[in-house]
Structures are given as structure tokens and as C-alpha cells.
Design a protein around this motif. Structure first.
Motif, PDB file in Angstrom:
ATOM      1  N   ILE A  28     -13.046 -25.256 -73.741  1.00 33.96           N
ATOM      2  CA  ILE A  28     -14.220 -26.079 -73.489  1.00 33.96           C
ATOM      3  C   ILE A  28     -15.204 -25.400 -72.536  1.00 33.96           C
ATOM      4  O   ILE A  28     -16.242 -25.954 -72.239  1.00 33.96           O
ATOM      5  CB  ILE A  28     -13.810 -27.459 -72.921  1.00 33.96           C
ATOM      6  N   ARG A  29     -14.886 -24.191 -72.081  1.00 33.44           N
ATOM      7  CA  ARG A  29     -15.830 -23.469 -71.231  1.00 33.44           C
ATOM      8  C   ARG A  29     -17.116 -23.176 -72.003  1.00 33.44           C
ATOM      9  O   ARG A  29     -17.067 -22.863 -73.188  1.00 33.44           O
ATOM     10  CB  ARG A  29     -15.227 -22.141 -70.763  1.00 33.44           C
ATOM     11  N   PRO A  30     -18.273 -23.249 -71.354  1.00 32.03           N
ATOM     12  CA  PRO A  30     -19.513 -22.896 -72.044  1.00 32.03           C
ATOM     13  C   PRO A  30     -19.463 -21.440 -72.503  1.00 32.03           C
ATOM     14  O   PRO A  30     -18.991 -20.568 -71.792  1.00 32.03           O
ATOM     15  CB  PRO A  30     -20.585 -23.087 -70.959  1.00 32.03           C
ATOM     16  N   THR A  31     -19.950 -21.187 -73.700  1.00 30.75           N
ATOM     17  CA  THR A  31     -20.009 -19.813 -74.183  1.00 30.75           C
ATOM     18  C   THR A  31     -21.135 -19.082 -73.459  1.00 30.75           C
ATOM     19  O   THR A  31     -22.138 -19.689 -73.072  1.00 30.75           O
ATOM     20  CB  THR A  31     -20.269 -19.776 -75.695  1.00 30.75           C
ATOM     21  N   PRO A  32     -21.004 -17.768 -73.257  1.00 26.89           N
ATOM     22  CA  PRO A  32     -22.072 -17.021 -72.587  1.00 26.89           C
ATOM     23  C   PRO A  32     -23.399 -17.173 -73.317  1.00 26.89           C
ATOM     24  O   PRO A  32     -23.447 -17.148 -74.541  1.00 26.89           O
ATOM     25  CB  PRO A  32     -21.567 -15.575 -72.646  1.00 26.89           C
ATOM     26  N   TYR A  33     -24.477 -17.389 -72.563  1.00 20.09           N
ATOM     27  CA  TYR A  33     -25.822 -17.528 -73.108  1.00 20.09           C
ATOM     28  C   TYR A  33     -25.960 -18.737 -74.034  1.00 20.09           C
ATOM     29  O   TYR A  33     -26.949 -18.854 -74.751  1.00 20.09           O
ATOM     30  CB  TYR A  33     -26.242 -16.258 -73.855  1.00 20.09           C
ATOM     31  N   GLY A  34     -24.994 -19.633 -74.052  1.00 18.23           N
ATOM     32  CA  GLY A  34     -25.071 -20.808 -74.917  1.00 18.23           C
ATOM     33  C   GLY A  34     -24.960 -20.492 -76.396  1.00 18.23           C
ATOM     34  O   GLY A  34     -25.484 -21.232 -77.236  1.00 18.23           O
ATOM     35  N   ASP A  35     -24.272 -19.413 -76.742  1.00 21.40           N
ATOM     36  CA  ASP A  35     -24.192 -18.978 -78.138  1.00 21.40           C
ATOM     37  C   ASP A  35     -23.403 -19.955 -79.010  1.00 21.40           C
ATOM     38  O   ASP A  35     -22.353 -20.455 -78.617  1.00 21.40           O
ATOM     39  CB  ASP A  35     -23.506 -17.610 -78.224  1.00 21.40           C
ATOM     40  N   HIS A  36     -23.922 -20.188 -80.214  1.00 23.86           N
ATOM     41  CA  HIS A  36     -23.212 -20.936 -81.254  1.00 23.86           C
ATOM     42  C   HIS A  36     -23.436 -20.188 -82.573  1.00 23.86           C
ATOM     43  O   HIS A  36     -24.511 -20.271 -83.160  1.00 23.86           O
ATOM     44  CB  HIS A  36     -23.724 -22.369 -81.362  1.00 23.86           C
TER      45      HIS A  36
END
Length: 232
Positions: A28-36
Motif C-alpha cells: 500500500i506504499r505510494p509508488t514513486p512519482y505516483g506511477d500507475h
């Protein structure tokens, strides 16, 4: 002391929960740079066509409806995208440049353009991304032209605008293998208001060779301006 079965189950449950919590926190950690990044189509091709659609970069196959993958960043908008040698490179409204593998396997690199976010949000990305030959992308903003190696985002060279001048990426044109970039100045000769670039930097006589490319790269001619050696 006798341990009742119910108590044993409770202890086991607590132990399992303690073991699972670190893994859950990792996911659940945010991905770097908000990548999806989402692969949406089977059999992703190595070098699909790419485009900006809404808040995402999309790669597609033979038709506009054949979406192979989609890349978005949380709370950010892509303003321009270009595909070069199997890598899709996009510039975003916060001044970040990204390189994504053509198959949508991963986002290979992120690079930040200092102070470019506000200008990109106001003016968009017209003319900002400029492929400059085998494996090199130039990013043109008013303050500077910055060139990256497309495969890994390594910085190749940087050319700042002259004092009192600013680059105009939307007015850049190609001619005889060079990119001519307008550089209007408040004062100065007209000859300083257009510069010629190629994959190695500003075109000028007696450019110094730096040999700063990876083994096997075809970029072996001299570079110019503020070229940088590859990282150790």
C-alpha cells in the motif's frame, strides 16, 4: 499450564497478522512519482504508437481502439509524448520527463526539469520533446535545452539560454539534419537569436570529443556545450 485450543488459535492468528502486516504495508506504499502503469492488451508490441489521452499516456496497436498499455501519474497530466526506438517518452505538467518501455513492462526512468512546471501548465508541451537522432531526446524549455539518452535517461548535454534570451520550442524547425531553435533576446544581434543543434549539442566548429557514451552506442562524434560524462 494448560493451553486451551481456543487460546492456541488466537495466538496463531496474532502471529500470522504480525507476519502479514509488513507485506501489506509494502503493497500500500505510494509508488514513486505516483506511477500507475497498466497493460490492457495481450501481446504488447515492442514499439507501439503513443499518444496523450486525458490524464494518461496510451500505447496502441493497429487501431486507435487497440490500447496495449496505459500510464498515468497520480494528480498529474502528460502534456506531450513521443516514441523513439521502443521507448515512450512523456513530459508532465510538473516538469518531470519519463521513459516507458514500449511493451509497457515498466517505467524505465524519471527526470525533473528545474523550474519548468509552471511554464508547462501555462503553455503546454508543443515542441518541447525533440528526438535528436539515434537514442537521444532533447527537451526544449525557455531556460535550457536538455538532452537525455532514451534507453536510461542518462543526461547527455545541457545548453542554457543566453542572458536576456529565452528558447521558443514551438518555433523550432528541422533543416538539413539540424534542429534550429528560436532564441529571442531583448537585446543583441539577430545571429544570436537562432541556434542549430544536433544529437551532440550546439553545432559549432572544433567541438571536443568526450567519449561519454555507453559501449556499443553509435554516438561517437564530438559533443558541444555542457556535455556531461556518464555516471560511474
Amino acid at each position: 499450564m494448560t493451553v486451551r485450543p481456543r487460546d492456541g488459535i488466537a495466538v496463531l492468528a496474532v502471529g500470522l497478522l504480525a507476519a502479514l502486516l509488513p507485506a501489506a504495508a509494502h503493497h500500500i506504499r505510494p509508488t514513486p512519482y505516483g506511477d500507475h502503469l497498466t497493460v490492457t492488451g495481450p501481446g504488447a508490441v515492442a514499439a507501439p504508437a503513443v499518444r496523450v489521452r486525458g490524464a494518461a499516456v496510451e500505447a496502441y496497436g493497429p487501431s486507435d481502439e487497440d490500447v496495449r498499455w496505459r500510464y498515468a501519474r497520480e494528480g498529474r497530466w502528460p502534456v506531450a509524448v513521443v516514441g523513439v526506438r521502443g521507448v515512450a517518452m512523456a513530459v508532465w505538467d510538473d516538469g518531470v520527463v519519463t521513459g516507458t518501455g514500449g511493451r509497457g513492462d515498466r517505467v524505465r526512468w524519471h527526470r525533473a526539469l528545474p523550474g519548468a512546471g509552471g511554464w508547462l501548465r501555462a503553455h503546454g508541451g508543443r515542441g518541447v520533446l525533440r528526438p535528436m537522432g539515434p537514442g537521444v531526446l532533447a527537451v526544449v524549455t525557455p531556460d535550457r535545452v536538455t538532452a537525455y539518452r532514451t534507453s536510461d535517461g542518462d543526461l547527455r548535454w545541457m545548453l542554457p539560454a543566453r542572458g536576456g534570451c529565452a528558447f521558443r520550442p514551438e518555433r523550432a524547425v528541422r533543416h538539413a539534419g539540424a534542429l534550429l531553435v528560436a532564441q529571442p533576446c531583448a537585446q543583441g544581434a539577430w545571429t544570436a537569436q537562432v541556434i542549430a543543434l544536433d544529437a551532440f549539442g550546439r553545432i559549432a566548429p572544433h567541438r571536443r570529443p568526450l567519449a561519454n557514451d555507453r559501449p556499443g552506442d553509435r554516438l561517437e562524434r564530438p559533443h558541444a556545450e555542457k556535455a556531461l560524462a556518464s555516471p560511474r
